[in-house]
Design an enzyme around this catalytic site. Structure first.
Site, PDB file in Angstrom:
ATOM      1  N   CYS A 135     -65.056 113.483 -66.481  1.00  0.00           N
ATOM      2  CA  CYS A 135     -63.732 114.105 -66.504  1.00  0.00           C
ATOM      3  C   CYS A 135     -62.738 113.310 -67.342  1.00  0.00           C
ATOM      4  O   CYS A 135     -61.864 113.889 -67.995  1.00  0.00           O
ATOM      5  CB  CYS A 135     -63.202 114.283 -65.080  1.00  0.00           C
ATOM      6  SG  CYS A 135     -63.189 112.776 -64.090  1.00  0.00           S
ATOM      7  N   GLU A 150     -61.575 108.347 -53.792  1.00  0.00           N
ATOM      8  CA  GLU A 150     -60.729 108.223 -55.000  1.00  0.00           C
ATOM      9  C   GLU A 150     -59.277 108.531 -54.644  1.00  0.00           C
ATOM     10  O   GLU A 150     -58.571 109.239 -55.361  1.00  0.00           O
ATOM     11  CB  GLU A 150     -61.233 109.177 -56.090  1.00  0.00           C
ATOM     12  CG  GLU A 150     -62.693 108.959 -56.459  1.00  0.00           C
ATOM     13  CD  GLU A 150     -63.220 109.972 -57.463  1.00  0.00           C
ATOM     14  OE1 GLU A 150     -62.704 111.111 -57.492  1.00  0.00           O
ATOM     15  OE2 GLU A 150     -64.142 109.642 -58.219  1.00  0.00           O
TER      16      GLU A 150
END
Length: 644
Positions: A409, A315
C-alpha cells in the site's frame, strides 16, 4: 445537528486531488494543476526521483507482483489464480492516480501510453453491472459479504480518486466512465432503502472518492452515498459481523467522537472523507467534531515526526501519550492520510495550524518512508532502532528500505502524494494568494482582477530565507505567507510577524517587487509532554521544520547510541555538508557516553537503586534530518536522546 439541504454542485475552483465546489464551506480554494511548480531544492530532487524512478519502477513491480495480471484474468484475457492481498487492485489504482498527476505536471506520451494500457485492463475487468474488484471476482467470494475485511469499497474509493485525477490531469474520460459505472452500482446497492445493504467497508477511503467523483461529475447521489457511509459508522454494523469495532473506527459515530482510535490509516482516511462530506453538505456540526478529533490526535497521539500509530498490534493509535519511540509503527500511509485530512481542514477553515501539520508530516513522517533514490520504501517509521536490532521481516526498519512489499500500500501511495505535491503549496481567495509551503518554483494564479505571477527563491527548509519575486500583479492583489508556529523572531520585509499565523504583505504588489520572509531555522531542543513515559527525561533536536536524528555511523568511535546522553545546557552547532546525503545541515551537540561496566555472567540487567552511575566521557554528537536516516544502510538511530 447543523446541516443544510444538499446544494447542487457548482463548478470546482481548483482541480487537484481535493477540489471543493463553489457552494462548499471553504475558506480557501486550491489551485488547479500547473498553477504551481517546484523546480529545485529538497522537493525538486524528490519530484525528479519520483518521475524518473518511482513511477516507472512501480509499474514494473505491479507486473511482477501479479496485480495487473489479476485484472487480465478477471477480464478473461489470461488464465490463472489471483495473486496478492484481497485489495491488490487498490495499488493499481494508486499508481494510475500518481501517473495521471505526473502527466499533468509534464505531459509525456510514453507515460500516457502506460496509463491508458493499465486503464484498459481495469475497464476490461469490470462486470456488466458495474462491480469491479478482481481478487474477490477470481476467488469466487460472494459480493459484500465480508466488508470488514474484503476491502471492496476501499478499492472502489481508490479507483474513483484515480479516475478523477486522470480526468483532471489528462482530459481523458476512459477511467472516469469506469468509475461512474461502479459508483452507480454502489448507489443502487447501499443505503437504507428497500433491498439495499446497510453495510460499511472495514477500511474507509470510498468516502473521499465518492465526494471527489461528485465534484467532478455533479452527480448528487455520490455525495449522498458518501454522507450515508459516514453517518452509518458507529451504529453497530462492524460489531454485527462479530468484529471488534475499535480497530475499524466504528465504535462511536463520527460526529460524536472526541479523538481518533484504532487502525491509524483507517482513522485518518475516515476523517478526511468525513471532512469532504461536511464541507459539501454544509454540516458545520460535523466539521467542528472533526476539528476536535484532529486536535486531540495532535495533542496526545502524534509523534514529533508527525507519525501516526503507536502500536504494531493493529497498526493502531494507542492511548493518549502512549508513544514509544522504538515500537512506533507510524506507517507511511498514515502520514499521507494525515496530510490529506489536514489539507481538507485547511481549505475549510484557513487555519495555519493545519498547514503546519502538513509541513511536519511531509518533511518528517512521510519523507522518511522513501529513499533518496526513489526506489526503496519504509512501511514502518520508528523513532529509535537499537544497535543490535534484529531484521526479522520486511516491515522491520532494521531490514532497511525495501523495493516493494507483500502488502504494497505504501509505495504507490508515496508516488501519488509526490505527483500531486505542488497542489499543497498555495491557495487563493478572490483577490488573494496564500503561500503555505515553501520551495523554489513559480506560481501563476488567476485572481478576480487578473493573473498574479510569482517566483519563489529559497533554500528552505535548510535555510530560512524565502524571497517571493512578483513578476505580474493585477490591481488589488494580495499575498499572505504562513509563519510556522516554531518561527519565533520571524520577519516579513524586516518587520516582526507572529508565529502560527499568516503574515499579509501590507503594500500594493507590482511587477518587480520582492517580498522577503525570514524564518529562524536555528537548531533547538524539544521535550515531550511528561505524560509520554517512553521519552521522559529525553530531548529531541529540531531545526526549522525538520526533526533530526542521531545515526550510529556519524558518531565518534565507541559512542554507542544506546549509551549516549546529551547536555541540554551546551549550545548546538551547525555544519553545512553539501557532500552528504544530497546536501544537509548537520547539527552538533555536546554530550557524554557511559562506559559499560563489566558485569559477571548471570548477574542480570538490574542494579540497586542509587548505585553510582557508570563512568562517562565527553563526546560530540552529530545529527542529520530524520527523513534521511538509513540511506547509507540500516543502522542504529534515535530521535529522543536522554539528557546528561
Amino acid at each position: 445537528m447543523t446541516t443544510t439541504t444538499h446544494r447542487p454542485a457548482g463548478p470546482t475552483t481548483g482541480r487537484g486531488p481535493a477540489a471543493p465546489t463553489t457552494s462548499a464551506i471553504a475558506a480557501l480554494r486550491p489551485l488547479p494543476p500547473g498553477a504551481a511548480s517546484i523546480d529545485g531544492g529538497l522537493w525538486g530532487h524528490r519530484l525528479r526521483a519520483n518521475r524518473e524512478a518511482s513511477v516507472p519502477s512501480g509499474l514494473e513491480r505491479l507486473h511482477e507482483a501479479g496485480n495487473l495480471r489479476n485484472l487480465e484474468i478477471a477480464a478473461g484475457q489470461a488464465e490463472g489464480e489471483a495473486e496478492g492481498p484481497v485489495f491488490a487492485d487498490s495499488d493499481v489504482h494508486k499508481w494510475l492516480e500518481a501517473a495521471a498527476w505526473e502527466y499533468g505536471r509534464e505531459p509525456d506520451e510514453r507515460l500516457l501510453e502506460d496509463v491508458l494500457r493499465v486503464t484498459r485492463a481495469v475497464a476490461a475487468a469490470q462486470a456488466p453491472d458495474g462491480y469491479l474488484d478482481s481478487v474477490p471476482q477470481l476467488r469466487g467470494v460472494e459480493r459484500y459479504t465480508d466488508l470488514p475485511w474484503s476491502h471492496e469499497l476501499y478499492c472502489a474509493g481508490h479507483l474513483f480518486q484515480a479516475a478523477v485525477a486522470q480526468s483532471r490531469a489528462t482530459g481523458r474520460r476512459e477511467l472516469l466512465d469506469v468509475a461512474v459505472r461502479l459508483a452507480d452500482h454502489l448507489v443502487a446497492t447501499f443505503g437504507d432503502g428497500d433491498g439495499k445493504l446497510r453495510e460499511v467497508d472495514g477500511h474507509p477511503v470510498v468516502e473521499m472518492g465518492l465526494v471527489e467523483l461528485y465534484r467532478e461529475t455533479g452527480t448528487a447521489a455520490y455525495l449522498e452515498l458518501a454522507r450515508w457511509f459516514v453517518e452509518a459508522r458507529g451504529t453497530g454494523i462492524i460489531a454485527g459481523h462479530g468484529k471488534a469495532p475499535t480497530y475499524f473506527s466504528d465504535r462511536v459515530r463520527v460526529r460524536e467522537a472526541t479523538t481518533v482510535e484504532g487502525h491509524a490509516v483507517r482513522a485518518v482516511y475516515l476523517g478526511a472523507g468525513a471532512t469532504d462530506v461536511a464541507v459539501e453538505t454544509g454540516d458545520t456540526e460535523l466539521l467542528a467534531a472533526l476539528e476536535r478529533q484532529y486536535a486531540a490526535m495532535v495533542d496526545a497521539k502524534q509523534y514529533i515526526t508527525g507519525g501516526l500509530g503507536s502500536r504494531w498490534e493493529g497498526e493502531a493509535f494507542g492511548d493518549p501519550y502512549e508513544l514509544p519511540a522504538d515500537r512506533a509503527y507510524a506507517e507511511t500511509c498514515a502520514a499521507i492520510g494525515g496530510v490529506q485530512w489536514a489539507w481538507r481542514l485547511l481549505l475549510a477553515t484557513g487555519d495555519a495550524r493545519y498547514a503546519d501539520q502538513i509541513e511536519r508530516m511531509l518533511l518528517n513522517g512521510f519523507l522518511a518512508g522513501l529513499s533518496l533514490a526513489g526506489t526503496e520504501y519504509f512501511y514502518v517509521n520508528p523513532l529509535q532502532v537499537r544497535a543490535d536490532a534484529h531484521a526479522d521481516e520486511e516491515r522491520t526498519p532494521a531490514s532497511g528500505r525495501l523495493p516493494w512489499f507483500g502488502c504494497a500500500c505504501c509505495p504507490p501511495n508515496v508516488m501519488r502524494t509526490l505527483s500531486s505535491l505542488e497542489g499543497y503549496l498555495a491557495t487563493t481567495t478572490g483577490d488573494a494568494v496564500q503561500l503555505h509551503q515553501y520551495a523554489p518554483g513559480t506560481l501563476a494564479v488567476a485572481l478576480d482582477g487578473g493573473t498574479l505571477r510569482l517566483r519563489v527563491e529559497t533554500r528552505y527548509p535548510h535555510a530560512g530565507r524565502v524571497v517571493v519575486h512578483v513578476e505580474e500583479a493585477p490591481a488589488g492583489a494580495r499575498l499572505a505567507l504562513r509563519v510556522p508556529a516554531w518561527a519565533h523572531g520571524a520577519t516579513l520585509d524586516g518587520a516582526s510577524v507572529a508565529p502560527g499565523a499568516y503574515a499579509t504583505v501590507d503594500r500594493a504588489l507590482a511587477a518587480g517587487d520582492a517580498v522577503v520572509l525570514e524564518l529562524p531555522v536555528a537548531p533547538r531542543l524539544t521535550a515531550a509532554d511528561p505524560r509520554v513515559d517512553a521519552v521522559r527525561g529525553c530531548v529531541a533536536i529540531e531545526r526549522g521544520p525538520l526533526v533530526y536524528a542521531l545515526e550510529q555511523g556519524d558518531q565518534e568511535p565507541g559512542a554507542v547510541l544506546d549509551d549516549v546522553r546529551l547536555d541540554p545546557a551546551a549550545p548546538l552547532g551547525e555544519e553545512e555538508r553539501p557532500d552528504l546525503l544530497g546536501g544537509v545541515v548537520v547539527v552538533t551537540a555536546r554530550g557524554t557516553v557511559a562506559e559499560r561496566p563489566a558485569v559477571p555472567a548471570g548477574a542480570g540487567q538490574y542494579r540497586p537503586a542509587g548505585a553510582a552511575p557508570a563512568a562517562s566521557r565527553p563526546v560530540t554528537l552529530r545529527a542529520i534530518p530524520y527523513h534521511l536516516w538509513a540511506n547509507r544502510g540500516p543502522q542504529a538511530m534515535r530521535v529522543w536522546v536522554p539528557v546528561a
